[in-house]
Motif scaffolding. Sequence first.
Motif, PDB file in Angstrom:
ATOM      1  N   MET A 164     -37.844 -13.403 -26.002  1.00 36.06           N
ATOM      2  CA  MET A 164     -38.859 -14.255 -26.606  1.00 36.06           C
ATOM      3  C   MET A 164     -38.174 -15.443 -27.276  1.00 36.06           C
ATOM      4  N   VAL A 165     -38.760 -16.623 -27.111  1.00 39.22           N
ATOM      5  CA  VAL A 165     -38.288 -17.825 -27.804  1.00 39.22           C
ATOM      6  C   VAL A 165     -39.479 -18.507 -28.465  1.00 39.22           C
ATOM      7  N   LEU A 166     -39.177 -19.287 -29.489  1.00 37.49           N
ATOM      8  CA  LEU A 166     -40.171 -20.124 -30.150  1.00 37.49           C
ATOM      9  C   LEU A 166     -39.874 -21.560 -29.758  1.00 37.49           C
ATOM     10  N   LEU A 167     -40.831 -22.200 -29.102  1.00 40.61           N
ATOM     11  CA  LEU A 167     -40.684 -23.573 -28.635  1.00 40.61           C
ATOM     12  C   LEU A 167     -41.498 -24.488 -29.549  1.00 40.61           C
ATOM     13  N   ILE A 168     -40.812 -25.391 -30.229  1.00 44.00           N
ATOM     14  CA  ILE A 168     -41.446 -26.337 -31.156  1.00 44.00           C
ATOM     15  C   ILE A 168     -41.450 -27.706 -30.478  1.00 44.00           C
ATOM     16  N   VAL A 169     -42.644 -28.176 -30.126  1.00 46.29           N
ATOM     17  CA  VAL A 169     -42.797 -29.363 -29.283  1.00 46.29           C
ATOM     18  C   VAL A 169     -43.226 -30.589 -30.094  1.00 46.29           C
ATOM     19  N   ASP A 170     -42.441 -31.648 -30.005  1.00 45.76           N
ATOM     20  CA  ASP A 170     -42.813 -32.990 -30.483  1.00 45.76           C
ATOM     21  C   ASP A 170     -43.209 -33.068 -31.953  1.00 45.76           C
ATOM     22  N   THR A 171     -42.597 -32.255 -32.797  1.00 42.14           N
ATOM     23  CA  THR A 171     -42.902 -32.332 -34.228  1.00 42.14           C
ATOM     24  C   THR A 171     -41.979 -33.378 -34.860  1.00 42.14           C
ATOM     25  N   GLN A 172     -42.237 -34.621 -34.505  1.00 39.25           N
ATOM     26  CA  GLN A 172     -41.380 -35.726 -34.898  1.00 39.25           C
ATOM     27  C   GLN A 172     -41.973 -36.505 -36.068  1.00 39.25           C
ATOM     28  N   LYS A 173     -41.097 -37.086 -36.866  1.00 38.47           N
ATOM     29  CA  LYS A 173     -41.501 -37.744 -38.112  1.00 38.47           C
ATOM     30  C   LYS A 173     -42.613 -38.768 -37.926  1.00 38.47           C
ATOM     31  N   LEU A 174     -42.583 -39.531 -36.838  1.00 38.23           N
ATOM     32  CA  LEU A 174     -43.589 -40.579 -36.624  1.00 38.23           C
ATOM     33  C   LEU A 174     -45.001 -40.013 -36.470  1.00 38.23           C
ATOM     34  N   ILE A 175     -45.125 -38.826 -35.879  1.00 39.07           N
ATOM     35  CA  ILE A 175     -46.464 -38.331 -35.542  1.00 39.07           C
ATOM     36  C   ILE A 175     -46.909 -37.094 -36.326  1.00 39.07           C
ATOM     37  N   VAL A 176     -46.051 -36.533 -37.164  1.00 40.57           N
ATOM     38  CA  VAL A 176     -46.479 -35.449 -38.056  1.00 40.57           C
ATOM     39  C   VAL A 176     -46.968 -36.112 -39.334  1.00 40.57           C
TER      40      VAL A 176
ATOM     41  N   VAL B  62     -46.439 -23.511 -38.824  1.00 42.81           N
ATOM     42  CA  VAL B  62     -45.215 -23.793 -38.066  1.00 42.81           C
ATOM     43  C   VAL B  62     -43.988 -23.391 -38.886  1.00 42.81           C
ATOM     44  N   LYS B  63     -43.988 -23.689 -40.183  1.00 47.70           N
ATOM     45  CA  LYS B  63     -42.872 -23.272 -41.036  1.00 47.70           C
ATOM     46  C   LYS B  63     -42.732 -21.750 -41.039  1.00 47.70           C
ATOM     47  N   GLU B  64     -43.860 -21.044 -41.125  1.00 54.24           N
ATOM     48  CA  GLU B  64     -43.816 -19.570 -41.119  1.00 54.24           C
ATOM     49  C   GLU B  64     -43.267 -19.048 -39.796  1.00 54.24           C
ATOM     50  N   LEU B  65     -43.696 -19.621 -38.680  1.00 55.71           N
ATOM     51  CA  LEU B  65     -43.188 -19.196 -37.373  1.00 55.71           C
ATOM     52  C   LEU B  65     -41.679 -19.420 -37.265  1.00 55.71           C
ATOM     53  N   ILE B  66     -41.218 -20.583 -37.699  1.00 57.67           N
ATOM     54  CA  ILE B  66     -39.785 -20.887 -37.640  1.00 57.67           C
ATOM     55  C   ILE B  66     -38.996 -19.899 -38.498  1.00 57.67           C
ATOM     56  N   ASN B  67     -39.486 -19.651 -39.718  1.00 55.40           N
ATOM     57  CA  ASN B  67     -38.790 -18.715 -40.612  1.00 55.40           C
ATOM     58  C   ASN B  67     -38.749 -17.309 -40.037  1.00 55.40           C
ATOM     59  N   LYS B  68     -39.863 -16.839 -39.494  1.00 55.34           N
ATOM     60  CA  LYS B  68     -39.911 -15.485 -38.905  1.00 55.34           C
ATOM     61  C   LYS B  68     -39.010 -15.396 -37.688  1.00 55.34           C
ATOM     62  N   ALA B  69     -38.989 -16.436 -36.879  1.00 57.72           N
ATOM     63  CA  ALA B  69     -38.121 -16.430 -35.700  1.00 57.72           C
ATOM     64  C   ALA B  69     -36.663 -16.310 -36.142  1.00 57.72           C
ATOM     65  N   ARG B  70     -36.263 -17.119 -37.092  1.00 56.39           N
ATOM     66  CA  ARG B  70     -34.870 -17.078 -37.556  1.00 56.39           C
ATOM     67  C   ARG B  70     -34.536 -15.716 -38.162  1.00 56.39           C
ATOM     68  N   THR B  71     -35.447 -15.166 -38.955  1.00 57.77           N
ATOM     69  CA  THR B  71     -35.230 -13.859 -39.570  1.00 57.77           C
ATOM     70  C   THR B  71     -35.054 -12.778 -38.503  1.00 57.77           C
TER      71      THR B  71
ATOM     72  N   GLU C 239     -38.968 -33.285 -41.274  1.00 58.11           N
ATOM     73  CA  GLU C 239     -38.023 -32.668 -42.218  1.00 58.11           C
ATOM     74  C   GLU C 239     -38.288 -31.182 -42.472  1.00 58.11           C
ATOM     75  N   GLU C 240     -39.539 -30.788 -42.637  1.00 53.67           N
ATOM     76  CA  GLU C 240     -39.849 -29.392 -42.980  1.00 53.67           C
ATOM     77  C   GLU C 240     -39.650 -28.424 -41.816  1.00 53.67           C
ATOM     78  N   PHE C 241     -39.446 -28.936 -40.618  1.00 55.98           N
ATOM     79  CA  PHE C 241     -39.236 -28.081 -39.438  1.00 55.98           C
ATOM     80  C   PHE C 241     -37.810 -28.214 -38.883  1.00 55.98           C
ATOM     81  N   LYS C 242     -36.979 -28.962 -39.550  1.00 56.57           N
ATOM     82  CA  LYS C 242     -35.669 -29.381 -39.062  1.00 56.57           C
ATOM     83  C   LYS C 242     -34.824 -28.241 -38.470  1.00 56.57           C
ATOM     84  N   PRO C 243     -34.195 -28.503 -37.326  1.00 60.41           N
ATOM     85  CA  PRO C 243     -33.304 -27.513 -36.723  1.00 60.41           C
ATOM     86  C   PRO C 243     -32.087 -27.231 -37.612  1.00 60.41           C
TER      87      PRO C 243
END
Length: 174
Positions: A1-13, A27-36, A65-69
């Motif tokens: 399983m992977v989490l794909l984060i698409v086009d969450t770029q500063k100009l359009i978020v 999205v922040k919760e998904l990223i945190n859970k994936a990393r955990t 910024e809040e979704f940064k890799p």
Amino acid sequence: MVLLIVDTQKLIVNEKLYKFDRFVSNVKELINKARTNRIEVIYVRHDDGPDSELTKGNIGFEIYEEFKPINGERIFDKNVNSAFKGTGLLEYLINKGEKDIIIAGLQTDYCIDATIKCGFEHGFNIIVPEYANTTVNNKFMSSEQSYRYYNEFIWNGRYAKCISIDETIIKMNS
């Protein structure tokens, strides 16, 4: 399983997006859970070309910024709506033997729609968590209508499983 984060770029978020605060939180919760849970987080950025603000080298091109890799998480750049066309993402996922993709990001009626349908066509099991994709108004539909049309009507049961954040987290934990 992977989490794909698409086009969450500063100009359009930004706050023009439907349910902006809920989207950012989910999205922040998904990223945190994936990393955990040691689920790979993969980012995709859209490049509209040199005559656009949404192009490599401009600040708006970078990930919100809040979704940064972190820690070398992969970023694939694209110049069409599908995250799979000509980016190397498809080959990367096939080589890893991945079957399940959780998709979140922007915009519901453009790149998320194309990525979900193309992912389905390539044989992936697509999971779409609620309020983890969003969009803005267009000349045909409000942002809410677009969100509901794709998430509740077009994708679910056809191209993807559209499920709650809680159900998604349970899948991520198992």
